[in-house]
Write a protein that holds these residues in place. Structure first.
Motif, mmCIF file in Angstrom:
data_model
loop_
_atom_site.group_PDB
_atom_site.id
_atom_site.type_symbol
_atom_site.label_atom_id
_atom_site.label_comp_id
_atom_site.label_asym_id
_atom_site.label_seq_id
_atom_site.Cartn_x
_atom_site.Cartn_y
_atom_site.Cartn_z
ATOM 1 N N GLN A 122 0.835 -1.204 0.000
ATOM 2 C CA GLN A 122 0.000 0.000 0.000
ATOM 3 C C GLN A 122 0.869 1.253 0.000
ATOM 4 O O GLN A 122 0.547 2.249 -0.653
ATOM 5 C CB GLN A 122 -0.937 0.010 1.209
ATOM 6 C CG GLN A 122 -1.964 1.131 1.128
ATOM 7 C CD GLN A 122 -2.776 1.270 2.386
ATOM 8 O OE1 GLN A 122 -2.234 1.399 3.464
ATOM 9 N NE2 GLN A 122 -4.091 1.246 2.252
ATOM 10 N N GLY B 172 -7.516 -3.154 9.780
ATOM 11 C CA GLY B 172 -8.341 -2.233 9.020
ATOM 12 C C GLY B 172 -7.779 -0.819 9.027
ATOM 13 O O GLY B 172 -7.682 -0.164 7.980
ATOM 14 N N GLN B 173 -7.348 -0.370 10.197
ATOM 15 C CA GLN B 173 -6.778 0.978 10.315
ATOM 16 C C GLN B 173 -5.478 1.105 9.509
ATOM 17 O O GLN B 173 -5.192 2.123 8.897
ATOM 18 C CB GLN B 173 -6.506 1.318 11.775
ATOM 19 C CG GLN B 173 -7.764 1.566 12.595
ATOM 20 C CD GLN B 173 -7.456 1.869 14.064
ATOM 21 O OE1 GLN B 173 -6.367 2.347 14.382
ATOM 22 N NE2 GLN B 173 -8.401 1.588 14.938
ATOM 23 N N ILE C 22 -6.411 1.153 5.607
ATOM 24 C CA ILE C 22 -7.361 2.139 5.071
ATOM 25 C C ILE C 22 -6.720 3.518 5.201
ATOM 26 O O ILE C 22 -6.955 4.243 6.156
ATOM 27 C CB ILE C 22 -8.720 2.091 5.803
ATOM 28 C CG1 ILE C 22 -9.358 0.705 5.671
ATOM 29 C CG2 ILE C 22 -9.673 3.142 5.223
ATOM 30 C CD1 ILE C 22 -10.622 0.517 6.468
ATOM 31 N N GLU D 35 -6.296 6.831 2.851
ATOM 32 C CA GLU D 35 -6.933 7.342 1.636
ATOM 33 C C GLU D 35 -5.938 7.824 0.610
ATOM 34 O O GLU D 35 -4.903 8.396 0.934
ATOM 35 C CB GLU D 35 -7.884 8.500 1.984
ATOM 36 C CG GLU D 35 -9.059 8.080 2.845
ATOM 37 C CD GLU D 35 -9.960 9.243 3.129
ATOM 38 O OE1 GLU D 35 -10.413 9.883 2.176
ATOM 39 O OE2 GLU D 35 -10.197 9.526 4.311
#
Length: 325
Positions: A209, A318-319, A322, A324
């Motif tokens: 990511q 999840g944190q 995620i 943006e």
């Protein structure tokens, strides 16, 4: 169960209260300095989470968690020397504030402090197991860093080689943090290994990511200017996949931008990004990221504690993933 914020507060308190020898100040002051620069404390928090998951006493995991944070910051101190980085978390790096020799030696003693902290804090019944995973991880992180530096000198890097490099450089320390916490919490070998694999896969997903956000991220939300990897020709998943897929004009243009000596930075970023767009490498990177995210959650499913006790790690994953664009 503790919240992530509560665990971060516990770790920060432990860091503030940790005392080092007074002299020589050039050896020990940089440790206090780099440890005070903050950060999410992701790795020690994972150690506390894993211990808490199995009903272990958080207090028993605090010093081992601190040892992991000491080790992590030791690697950062030495990485900053190798990268000639002037800033770390917006503040002067140790080698900039003092000098390279101080940063090398102070980093060395940080590693010693990490070992001393582990040996003094971990119950003798599990000390061998804890030191084994810590030693394997420490060697792996160094192997990953060297491999990353080797990539700068060679043209042909495969996706498999890249994934193994980020596994070693970044991901294994997340796995180690969880496994040590699980062992302190009296988890069995299988559960400890599943948590280790959860950490490794989430670490790989996180780094993939990061590769995507460096090109496509919103600089205000990402926390740094996008395109840095493109300007430095850093071999990320995106670049390696683009080199693999590019043909004809795309191949010629990519070769040009990788070899040009002087150019307008904005033009290079926009041109290489356009090649990535045409080749669809962002989507391929996201697919690989999601694959490792799914693997991580599959490993977590196999851990034999209640879903309620696992939820904090599900939330953590999840944190982490995620952010943006």
């Amino acid at each position: 169960m503790y919240s992530i914020t509560q665990l971060q507060d516990l770790i920060n308190k432990q860091i503030v209260e940790k005392k080092y020898p007074v002299t020589p100040s050039e050896l020990y002051d940089p440790i206090t300095y780099i440890m005070s620069l903050g950060g999410k404390r992701m790795r020690p928090v994972l150690t506390l989470m894993a211990c808490d998951m199995f009903g272990g006493h958080i207090t028993a995991a605090l010093e081992p968690a601190l040892a992991i944070e000491l080790f992590h910051n030791f690697t950062l101190m030495h990485d900053d020397i190798m990268d000639k980085a002037p800033l770390r978390r917006g503040q002067s790096t140790v080698h900039s504030k003092w000098n390279d020799n101080v940063a090398i030696l102070s980093g060395d003693v940080m590693l010693v402090e990490a070992y001393k902290t582990l040996v003094n804090a971990v119950d003798s019944a599990i000390l061998r197991d804890v030191l084994t995973v810590f030693n394997d991880t420490a060697a792996g992180v160094c192997e990953g860093q060297q491999t990353d530096m080797n990539f700068e000198l060679i043209e042909d890097v495969s996706i498999a080689q890249y994934l193994n490099m980020i596994r070693l450089k970044t991901a294994v320390l997340l796995g180690c943090s969880l496994k040590i916490g699980a062992l302190i919490g009296s988890a069995g070998p299988e559960d400890s290994e599943h948590l280790y694999n959860f950490g490794v896969n989430i670490g790989i997903a996180f780094q993939l990511q990061d590769d995507i956000l460096d090109v496509y991220g919103n600089p205000e939300k990402f926390g740094k200017q996008v395109g840095g990897d493109i300007l430095s020709n850093k071999k990320t998943f995106l670049l390696i996949k683009a080199i693999e897929l590019a043909e004809d004009l795309d191949k010629e243009e990519l070769h040009y931008w990788l070899n040009v000596v002087e150019c307008d930075p904005a033009s290079k970023i926009s041109s290489v990004t356009a090649i990535y767009d045409r080749l669809g490498v962002r989507q391929l990177a996201e697919e690989q990221m999601n694959l490792h995210a799914r693997k991580s959650l599959s490993e977590l499913d196999k851990v034999s504690v209640s879903a309620e006790n696992k939820q904090i790690l599900v939330d953590f994953a999840g944190q982490l993933l995620i952010r943006e664009t």
